[in-house]
Design a protein around this motif. Structure first.
Motif, PDB file in Angstrom:
ATOM      1  N   ARG A 178       0.766  -1.091  -0.051  1.00  0.00           N
ATOM      2  CA  ARG A 178      -0.081  -0.049  -0.026  1.00  0.00           C
ATOM      3  C   ARG A 178       0.886   1.335   0.176  1.00  0.00           C
ATOM      4  NH1 ARG A 178      -5.036  -0.956   1.432  1.00  0.00           N
ATOM      5  NH2 ARG A 178      -5.613  -3.125   1.796  1.00  0.00           N
ATOM      6  N   PHE A 192     -12.894   1.323  -9.667  1.00  0.00           N
ATOM      7  CA  PHE A 192     -12.283   0.055  -9.588  1.00  0.00           C
ATOM      8  C   PHE A 192     -11.142   0.086  -8.967  1.00  0.00           C
ATOM      9  CE2 PHE A 192      -9.818  -2.872 -12.126  1.00  0.00           C
ATOM     10  CZ  PHE A 192     -10.204  -4.224 -11.416  1.00  0.00           C
ATOM     11  N   LEU A 193     -10.051   0.818  -9.635  1.00  0.00           N
ATOM     12  CA  LEU A 193      -8.588   0.622  -9.141  1.00  0.00           C
ATOM     13  C   LEU A 193      -8.508   1.073  -7.589  1.00  0.00           C
ATOM     14  CD1 LEU A 193      -7.088   2.232 -12.442  1.00  0.00           C
ATOM     15  CD2 LEU A 193      -7.183  -0.255 -11.463  1.00  0.00           C
ATOM     16  N   ALA A 232     -10.686   0.549  -5.313  1.00  0.00           N
ATOM     17  CA  ALA A 232     -11.603  -0.498  -4.729  1.00  0.00           C
ATOM     18  C   ALA A 232     -10.408  -1.653  -4.378  1.00  0.00           C
ATOM     19  CB  ALA A 232     -12.419  -1.088  -5.334  1.00  0.00           C
ATOM     20  N   LEU A 233      -9.432  -1.804  -5.530  1.00  0.00           N
ATOM     21  CA  LEU A 233      -8.563  -2.973  -5.354  1.00  0.00           C
ATOM     22  C   LEU A 233      -7.714  -2.675  -3.807  1.00  0.00           C
ATOM     23  CD1 LEU A 233      -7.012  -3.267  -8.824  1.00  0.00           C
ATOM     24  CD2 LEU A 233      -8.809  -4.459  -7.844  1.00  0.00           C
ATOM     25  N   TYR A 234      -7.668  -1.502  -3.462  1.00  0.00           N
ATOM     26  CA  TYR A 234      -6.864  -1.154  -2.177  1.00  0.00           C
ATOM     27  C   TYR A 234      -7.904  -1.046  -1.100  1.00  0.00           C
ATOM     28  CZ  TYR A 234      -2.734  -0.511  -4.826  1.00  0.00           C
ATOM     29  OH  TYR A 234      -1.477  -0.691  -5.735  1.00  0.00           O
ATOM     30  N   GLY A 235      -9.112  -1.711  -1.141  1.00  0.00           N
ATOM     31  CA  GLY A 235      -9.795  -1.522  -0.290  1.00  0.00           C
ATOM     32  C   GLY A 235     -10.765  -0.382  -0.016  1.00  0.00           C
ATOM     33  N   LEU A 236     -10.800   0.837  -0.801  1.00  0.00           N
ATOM     34  CA  LEU A 236     -11.368   1.859  -0.452  1.00  0.00           C
ATOM     35  C   LEU A 236     -12.460   1.825  -0.967  1.00  0.00           C
ATOM     36  CD1 LEU A 236      -8.944   4.608  -2.176  1.00  0.00           C
ATOM     37  CD2 LEU A 236      -9.223   3.876   0.299  1.00  0.00           C
ATOM     38  N   SER A 237     -13.391   2.427  -0.401  1.00  0.00           N
ATOM     39  CA  SER A 237     -15.011   2.485  -0.582  1.00  0.00           C
ATOM     40  C   SER A 237     -15.643   3.566  -0.010  1.00  0.00           C
ATOM     41  CB  SER A 237     -15.678   1.057  -0.012  1.00  0.00           C
ATOM     42  OG  SER A 237     -15.741   1.261   1.372  1.00  0.00           O
ATOM     43  N   ILE A 270     -13.967  -6.068  -0.554  1.00  0.00           N
ATOM     44  CA  ILE A 270     -14.192  -4.743  -1.323  1.00  0.00           C
ATOM     45  C   ILE A 270     -13.471  -5.101  -2.847  1.00  0.00           C
ATOM     46  CG2 ILE A 270     -13.777  -2.390  -1.827  1.00  0.00           C
ATOM     47  CD1 ILE A 270     -14.325  -2.185   1.191  1.00  0.00           C
ATOM     48  N   PRO A 271     -12.157  -5.552  -2.777  1.00  0.00           N
ATOM     49  CA  PRO A 271     -11.519  -5.776  -4.204  1.00  0.00           C
ATOM     50  C   PRO A 271     -12.149  -6.854  -4.785  1.00  0.00           C
ATOM     51  CG  PRO A 271      -9.914  -5.594  -2.088  1.00  0.00           C
ATOM     52  CD  PRO A 271     -11.392  -5.661  -1.677  1.00  0.00           C
ATOM     53  N   ALA A 298     -15.199  -5.388  -6.513  1.00  0.00           N
ATOM     54  CA  ALA A 298     -15.140  -4.641  -7.319  1.00  0.00           C
ATOM     55  C   ALA A 298     -14.369  -5.489  -8.730  1.00  0.00           C
ATOM     56  CB  ALA A 298     -13.910  -3.594  -6.943  1.00  0.00           C
ATOM     57  N   LYS A 343     -16.494  -5.155 -12.212  1.00  0.00           N
ATOM     58  CA  LYS A 343     -15.856  -4.792 -13.294  1.00  0.00           C
ATOM     59  C   LYS A 343     -15.764  -5.568 -14.490  1.00  0.00           C
ATOM     60  CE  LYS A 343     -11.623  -5.815 -13.973  1.00  0.00           C
ATOM     61  NZ  LYS A 343     -11.160  -7.077 -14.302  1.00  0.00           N
ATOM     62  N   ARG A 383      -0.815  -3.172 -12.937  1.00  0.00           N
ATOM     63  CA  ARG A 383      -1.574  -2.548 -11.721  1.00  0.00           C
ATOM     64  C   ARG A 383      -2.216  -3.600 -10.890  1.00  0.00           C
ATOM     65  NH1 ARG A 383      -3.571   2.939 -14.024  1.00  0.00           N
ATOM     66  NH2 ARG A 383      -1.829   3.922 -12.896  1.00  0.00           N
ATOM     67  N   ALA A 396       0.305  -5.067  -8.579  1.00  0.00           N
ATOM     68  CA  ALA A 396       0.874  -4.229  -7.661  1.00  0.00           C
ATOM     69  C   ALA A 396      -0.014  -3.987  -6.334  1.00  0.00           C
ATOM     70  CB  ALA A 396       1.289  -2.918  -8.203  1.00  0.00           C
ATOM     71  N   ALA A 397      -1.263  -4.136  -6.618  1.00  0.00           N
ATOM     72  CA  ALA A 397      -2.215  -3.977  -5.408  1.00  0.00           C
ATOM     73  C   ALA A 397      -2.069  -5.262  -4.429  1.00  0.00           C
ATOM     74  CB  ALA A 397      -3.523  -3.991  -5.942  1.00  0.00           C
ATOM     75  N   PRO A 398      -2.392  -5.039  -3.263  1.00  0.00           N
ATOM     76  CA  PRO A 398      -2.114  -6.245  -2.343  1.00  0.00           C
ATOM     77  C   PRO A 398      -3.151  -7.355  -2.509  1.00  0.00           C
ATOM     78  CG  PRO A 398      -3.121  -4.109  -1.342  1.00  0.00           C
ATOM     79  CD  PRO A 398      -2.856  -3.893  -2.692  1.00  0.00           C
ATOM     80  N   LEU A 399      -3.427  -7.884  -3.533  1.00  0.00           N
ATOM     81  CA  LEU A 399      -4.440  -8.808  -3.927  1.00  0.00           C
ATOM     82  C   LEU A 399      -3.628 -10.435  -3.922  1.00  0.00           C
ATOM     83  CD1 LEU A 399      -6.212  -6.974  -6.819  1.00  0.00           C
ATOM     84  CD2 LEU A 399      -6.782  -7.067  -4.373  1.00  0.00           C
TER      85      LEU A 399
END
Ligand SMILES: Nc1ncnc2c1ncn2[C@@H]1O[C@H](COP(=O)(O)OP(=O)(O)O)[C@@H](O)[C@H]1O
Ligand SMILES: [Mg+2]
Lengths: 310, 431
Positions: A74, A97-98, A100-105, B2-3, B6, B10, B269, B272-275
């Motif tokens: 992060r 979308f991008l 949310a990948l970091y858990g933002l909402s 959430i991810p 999403a 998407k 991308r 790079a995210a923590p997934l």
């Protein structure tokens, strides 16, 4: 703070990255300057945790990245070399979308998107599909997308490729702003003007190796020739520069496109003696300027090649 | 969470935002399924089966041969025309007539004699179109009935029949193969027939002419499906088949897109995210399965509204088969993405694999028309289980327990493809 220690990555027999080390502090822009294929993207990918290094390590605030889901990720925002957005979606949908990948909402995501769009000046285009954007706008949105989770370290991989000068300046302004906010910026490029303009420290890499790592000032000091005197001669055709080399201050002398270029160690003492010599030997001139050598010259000096054609 | 949501949202957005994909995924299979359903039996028993064109060449011209031709002409399955031998050969070869029946000269008298006393049997030739050899049996059956009826009627009541009975009695004495007892019995029988014939001639037909021997039964066919009041619905199969085909193509598309994604900055991308990796692949599986489920739902809703296709069997079983097949498709897509290298080559191989699966699975032609060995072999094709499951839950009207094996097999393939995909997936980005 970002610390990279002796990173190595081989692709078969190619040493894409061959022992690169660097360090970047907050409110600092580090430039990775090198021709295509130098290993910039591979280095950035290893820093971002996309690619496991063969050896060496990457420390972010002192701790290494462990695994795909390490929260340390992060702290990093990646702006990939290729525009990384869905053309078919609107700018807003992409950022939603991008983020949310970091858990933002919810409200947090909304605020982050608002700020990022504001910074890159695309607020009024938020509801348009990315496909309708110009190359420069896509690049700006590509930058905005990396900022949503407010990372401390920004990795920018050639973020201005294929961009009009206006958008390029806009991106540079954005990056200055981010630096003032205390971010650590790692900026890769093969344009020496960009590195000269933006970076506090420039790391020149070639064939996966660091060949210079200094401030712009420091790099200039590395040059054997520090100043260049350019003299437009009245009749350059018959001028022979060789006798000039006998003068003690003169490092180099050549005629290029009607302009005599003389390399000098010291402008203060060198310039008057050159001009005097010209006058005494009956060569009249129309215009005199002095130039600093640029990073192109540094690269040329260090590798024997130019940045463009290597 | 959430991810994950999403990622799924998407994918759905991208799918439904792409009109072409939606059209290809929904409208094209509906059109094709309607067409195939119409060809293969439609809504069952409602439309006339077409009459088979058959030619008759009567080289005899006797009362018996005339009666045979008339009898054939009255059959509801045949459209009978008389012709010459040469003409008939041409027509059959061109496929204009399915068969030609040649009644030879002296057929009437030979058949009459052979009827009681054996003797030389006349030969009826059948010229037939080899591409319709199955229908040949039916023509033969109808013909046998017609000849039997015509010959026996003539024997028991016709003019030539009377003469032939007399002749047969006369011949009995010359027959050396029969014992005297047998000869006596047969003479008694023929004598009675002769007497009957004479009475018939004196006081013709009180209650209509006797019909002669007829085949003493008529057959009625009933297709065995879910219930007696509901008949086989060809649309149930064709909608299942086309649904399976187009969903597989959708899965293929998922794979190709993933392959393209891996070569783009977006993949960097995402990485790079923590997934976790399982989240990246899992979300794609779920979104692909949701899209598949949606396609099946729309297709079967359409089939229900327009063609009255009903889920005759277990609704839960139907949903289970749909879900299992959708998951299998998603895993198939992942496998394509994992094994593929260049997009062009991968698309070529994957299209081939998909079409073979579709064909062997019985999406085009139901598997029950496959030869036995092929029916056995195709159990290794996952689409076969999808089709069996869908057929079972729709027009066959089977219960939930019958859905368990197809569901289980589909899930097995899902796991197999999924594991292969995850093992061979190249995670490193390609710059
Ligand atoms: N996935 C890969 N497979 C094989 N070779 C690669 C791969 N990625 C990069 N390389 C090679 O590694 C070297 C460095 O590439 P890269 O890091 O992309 O350079 P730059 O970003 O400076 O242009 C090049 O020679 C490139 O061909
Ligand atoms: Mg690069």
């Amino acid at each position: 703070m970002l610390e990279v220690k002796a990173l190595r990555k081989n692709y078969g027999k190619i040493a894409a990255v061959d022992g690169i080390s660097l360090r970047a502090d907050s409110a600092q822009t580090i430039g990775l300057l090198g021709p295509n294929g130098a290993g910039k993207t591979t280095t950035v990918s290893m820093i971002a945790g996309l690619l496991p290094p063969d050896s060496g390590e990457v420390l972010i605030d002192g701790s290494p990245l462990r695994g795909d889901t390490d929260p340390v990720k992060r702290k990093i925002g990646l702006v990939p070399q290729n525009i990384a957005l869905y053309d078919e979606l609107t700018a807003l949908a992409n950022l939603n979308f991008l983020g949310a990948l970091y858990g933002l909402s919810g409200a947090g995501l909304k605020r982050a998107i608002g700020e990022a769009l504001d910074l890159v000046g695309l607020t009024d285009r938020a509801k348009d599909k990315v496909a309708t954007f110009s190359g420069g706008m896509k690049r700006r949105l590509n930058l905005a997308a990396a900022l949503l989770h407010d990372p401390q370290i920004l990795l920018l991989d050639e973020p201005t490729v294929g961009v009009d000068p206006q958008s390029r300046n806009a991106i540079f302004d954005n990056l200055e702003t981010l630096k003032k906010r205390g971010k650590t910026l790692v900026y890769t490029t093969h344009y020496m003007e960009e590195a000269e303009r933006l970076c506090d420290r420039i790391i020149i890499i070639d064939h996966g190796k660091v060949i210079a790592n200094d401030t712009l000032h420091g790099l200039h000091r590395m040059l054997p020739v520090t100043n260049l005197l350019a003299i437009e001669l009245e009749s350059p055709d018959h001028f022979k520069p060789e006798p000039l080399l006998a003068l003690p201050e003169v490092e180099s002398a050549e005629v290029k496109e009607g302009v005599l270029k003389v390399g000098l160690h010291n402008l203060t003492t060198g310039a008057p003696s050159i001009l005097r010599w010209l006058a005494e030997s009956g060569h009249s001139y129309q215009h005199v300027t002095s130039e600093r050598p640029d990073l192109e010259t540094v690269f040329l000096t260090l590798t024997g090649r130019t940045l463009r054609d290597s | 969470m959430i991810p994950f949501l999403a990622l799924v949202r998407k994918d759905l957005r991208l799918f439904f935002g792409d009109r072409r994909a939606v059209v290809v995924g929904l409208i094209v299979p509906i059109v094709l399924a309607s067409f195939f359903g119409y060809l293969f039996g439609g809504q069952g028993g409602q439309q006339e089966t077409s009459r088979m064109p058959v030619l008759v060449i009567d080289q005899d011209g006797s009362a018996i041969s005339g009666a045979v031709v008339a009898q054939l002409g009255s059959d509801k399955n045949l459209e009978v025309n008389s012709s010459t031998l040469d003409e008939a050969r041409t027509q059959v070869r061109k496929g204009k007539a399915r068969a030609a029946i040649v009644i030879p000269k002296d057929f009437g008298s030979d058949a009459g004699r052979a009827f009681f006393a054996g003797g030389k049997k006349p030969e009826i030739s059948l010229l037939y179109d080899p591409s319709h050899s199955m229908e040949m049996n039916m023509v033969q059956g109808i013909m046998t009935g017609a000849v039997m009826q015509a010959v026996s009627k003539e024997m028991f009541s016709g003019q030539s029949g009377r003469e032939m009975v007399k002749e047969s009695i006369a011949q009995l004495d010359a027959n050396s193969q029969m014992t005297p007892a047998e000869k006596k019995s047969l003479r008694d029988l023929l004598g009675s027939v002769e007497k009957w014939n004479e009475q018939q001639a004196d006081q013709p037909a009180a209650g209509g002419a006797p019909a002669g021997l007829t085949i003493p039964f008529e057959s009625r066919q009933e297709a065995i499906t879910s219930g007696t009041e509901e008949k086989y619905n060809g649309y149930a199969h064709s909608f299942g088949g086309m649904g399976v085909q187009f969903i597989l193509f959708m899965g293929l598309d998922v794979g190709i897109r993933l392959l393209l994604l891996r070569q783009s900055g977006l993949w960097q991308r995402l990485r790079a995210a923590p997934l976790s990796r399982s989240m990246l692949l899992g979300s794609r599986t779920v979104s692909a399965a949701l899209i598949s489920g949606f396609i099946l739902l729309v297709l079967f809703s359409f089939a229900r509204l327009v063609f009255h296709v009903r889920i005759q069997g277990s609704f839960l079983g139907f949903l289970g088969v749909c879900a299992a097949f959708s998951l299998m498709t998603a895993a198939f897509g992942l496998l394509i993405a994992a094994l593929g290298k260049t997009v062009e080559a991968t698309r070529g191989y994957a299209v081939m694999a998909t079409l073979i699966m579709v064909m062997l699975g019985g999406s085009w032609v139901p598997t029950f028309v496959f030869p036995q060995w092929l029916q056995k072999v195709t159990v290794v094709v996952p689409t076969r289980w999808a089709m069996d499951g869908l057929d079972g839950m729709t027009w066959r009207g089977l219960g939930f327990s019958e859905a368990l094996i197809p569901i289980g097999m589909l899930l097995l393939f899902t796991v197999l493809f999924g594991v292969l995909a995850v093992m061979s997936f190249r995670w490193e980005t390609e710059s």
